[in-house]
Design a protein around this motif. Structure first.
Motif, mmCIF file in Angstrom:
data_model
loop_
_atom_site.group_PDB
_atom_site.id
_atom_site.type_symbol
_atom_site.label_atom_id
_atom_site.label_comp_id
_atom_site.label_asym_id
_atom_site.label_seq_id
_atom_site.Cartn_x
_atom_site.Cartn_y
_atom_site.Cartn_z
ATOM 1 N N ASN A 109 -1.852 -2.953 15.438
ATOM 2 C CA ASN A 109 -1.440 -2.504 16.778
ATOM 3 C C ASN A 109 -2.536 -2.709 17.822
ATOM 4 N N GLY A 110 -3.120 -3.912 17.795
ATOM 5 C CA GLY A 110 -4.114 -4.285 18.793
ATOM 6 C C GLY A 110 -5.518 -3.791 18.524
ATOM 7 N N GLN A 111 -5.724 -3.007 17.469
ATOM 8 C CA GLN A 111 -7.048 -2.469 17.152
ATOM 9 C C GLN A 111 -7.658 -3.227 15.977
ATOM 10 N N SER A 112 -8.859 -3.765 16.176
ATOM 11 C CA SER A 112 -9.526 -4.501 15.103
ATOM 12 C C SER A 112 -9.871 -3.558 13.953
ATOM 13 N N VAL A 113 -9.598 -4.042 12.723
ATOM 14 C CA VAL A 113 -9.921 -3.236 11.542
ATOM 15 C C VAL A 113 -10.864 -4.000 10.616
ATOM 16 N N VAL A 114 -11.532 -5.021 11.151
ATOM 17 C CA VAL A 114 -12.432 -5.847 10.345
ATOM 18 C C VAL A 114 -13.549 -5.005 9.733
ATOM 19 N N ALA A 115 -14.083 -4.080 10.523
ATOM 20 C CA ALA A 115 -15.196 -3.247 10.033
ATOM 21 C C ALA A 115 -14.762 -1.814 9.751
ATOM 22 N N VAL A 116 -13.471 -1.580 9.645
ATOM 23 C CA VAL A 116 -12.954 -0.223 9.425
ATOM 24 C C VAL A 116 -12.893 0.071 7.930
ATOM 25 N N PRO A 117 -13.332 1.261 7.491
ATOM 26 C CA PRO A 117 -13.306 1.622 6.068
ATOM 27 C C PRO A 117 -11.884 1.628 5.500
#
Length: 401
Positions: free
Chosen positions: A356-364
């Protein structure tokens, strides 16, 4: 439930839709085709009706009313008030909406040895709303027949998706009414029908069908190379769940033969090499076919141009419906076949980049799972084949072939 009751009543009595009738064609269907095959048959019917030789000329069409009920699908000429077609619902084998085009496929009967259709048509299974299951009934008279004639009717309407969904719903309502008439009122069956409603709302997202079934979207690429020279490319699998499983160009060696030709890009899906189809083959076999070009001075590739980033759209009306896939450290590791996630474009082996438009590349991992678990409505994601992602970000070293 109120909407269901209203829709049930309407479908029992019948509902009308306005559309433009473009034409009909006949196909021969083998056995029990897969959903992907059925979708390609629908696209073939469209291509036949929209004959490329007619480009530049207005396409003839007739304004019609489509009557949909739990008993039949009828087509009436709006101007002449005449019945053009009248198909019992049980003979409808497939419904597909592709953009504003609707394809209704009716089984005419199994092929006999003399190639004439048999009059004994018992029942069929139907698919609607871009390939979702619309209804299933047992068939006995087709057991000894491997081929059947399918009549494909092609229409154009701004309500193509709604019409397809209504036909799908007609199968469900007819089945429920049949159960009630025989004294069966099983809430578990009704619950299953409720999930079928969710599936019918989830169209197949992305352009896979259009890209792979339309030859105009495929291009031939010639790759000149020195004898003994590597192609200078890395290929990976497209991902389990892909409508057309093939290999994807993941990386190219700077200055290598593939890069020098100037017509290939990372993300392109390779359909064939030197006339040999790579669709459905294991990765190792596809790599062997490319390595076999080592002593050639020219490689001939058929490719479909795609970007490495895959757009995903999953429609989840309520948190009670499972998404149908699992994630481990941002990578999709399992997928429910036929669920809303697969239909929405989710593929096994892909790395989730955005939700939903939010980057999760570095999200746990836990945060990604929480975001997905709590998401309802339209869930937009961007994903990329994990091997491509790791190569582009320098986490893996490319091994060129």
């Amino acid at each position: 439930m109120t909407d269901r009751l209203i829709l049930t009543t309407v479908l029992i009595e019948g509902v009308l839709f306005r559309a433009q009738y473009l034409g009909s064609t006949q196909l021969i269907s083998e056995g029990q085709p897969s959903k992907a095959t059925r979708l390609m048959q629908a696209q073939e019917a469209i291509n036949r009706i929209k004959d490329p030789t007619l480009k530049g000329n207005p396409r003839p069409s007739t304004l019609v009313d489509l009557f949909v009920s739990v008993e039949k699908i009828m087509v009436l000429n709006t101007d002449l008030q005449e019945i053009m077609m009248d198909h019992a619902l049980r003979t409808i084998s497939y419904i597909a909406d592709i953009g504003d085009v609707l394809v209704v496929m009716a089984r005419r009967g199994p092929m006999n040895n003399n190639n004439s259709p048999s009059n004994q048509i018992s029942s069929s299974s139907a698919v609607a709303a871009n390939g979702g299951e619309a209804g299933q009934q047992q068939s006995s008279s087709l057991a000894n027949h491997n081929q059947a004639k399918i009549c494909c009717h092609v229409f154009e309407s701004d309500e193509a998706q709604l019409i397809a969904q209504s036909i799908s719903q007609a199968f469900q309502v007819a089945y429920i009414e049949f159960l009630k008439a025989n004294g069966i009122n099983d809430p578990d069956i009704i619950k299953e029908m409720d999930y079928q409603d969710v599936l019918s709302q989830q169209e197949i997202f992305g352009e896979e069908l259009f890209l792979f079934s339309n030859r105009d979207m495929q291009k031939e690429v010639l790759v000149p190379k020195g004898k003994g020279e590597l192609l200078g490319m890395v290929i990976v699998e497209s991902g389990w769940g892909s409508m057309v499983p093939t290999v994807v160009l993941a990386n190219m060696a700077p200055g290598g033969a593939a890069a020098r030709c100037g017509q290939l890009n990372i993300g392109d899906q390779i359909i064939s090499v030197n006339g040999i189809s790579l669709v459905g083959l294991p990765l190792s076999t596809c790599q062997a076919h490319l390595k076999a070009l080592r002593n050639d001075i020219l490689g001939r590739f058929m490719v479909v141009s795609c970007t490495p980033v895959v757009e995903v759209l999953v429609k989840r009306p309520d948190i009670k419906y499972q998404l149908g896939f699992s994630v481990q450290n941002g990578v999709i590791c399992s997928l429910l076949r036929g669920g809303i996630a697969e239909r929405g474009g989710v593929r096994v082996g892909h790395r989730i980049i955005e939700i939903n438009g939010q980057s999760v590349v570095a999200v746990p991992h836990d945060k990604i799972v929480s975001m997905l678990a709590s998401s309802v409505g339209e869930i937009h994601m961007k994903t990329m084949q994990t091997s491509i992602y790791r190569l582009l970000t320098g986490q893996d070293t490319p091994h060129y072939i």
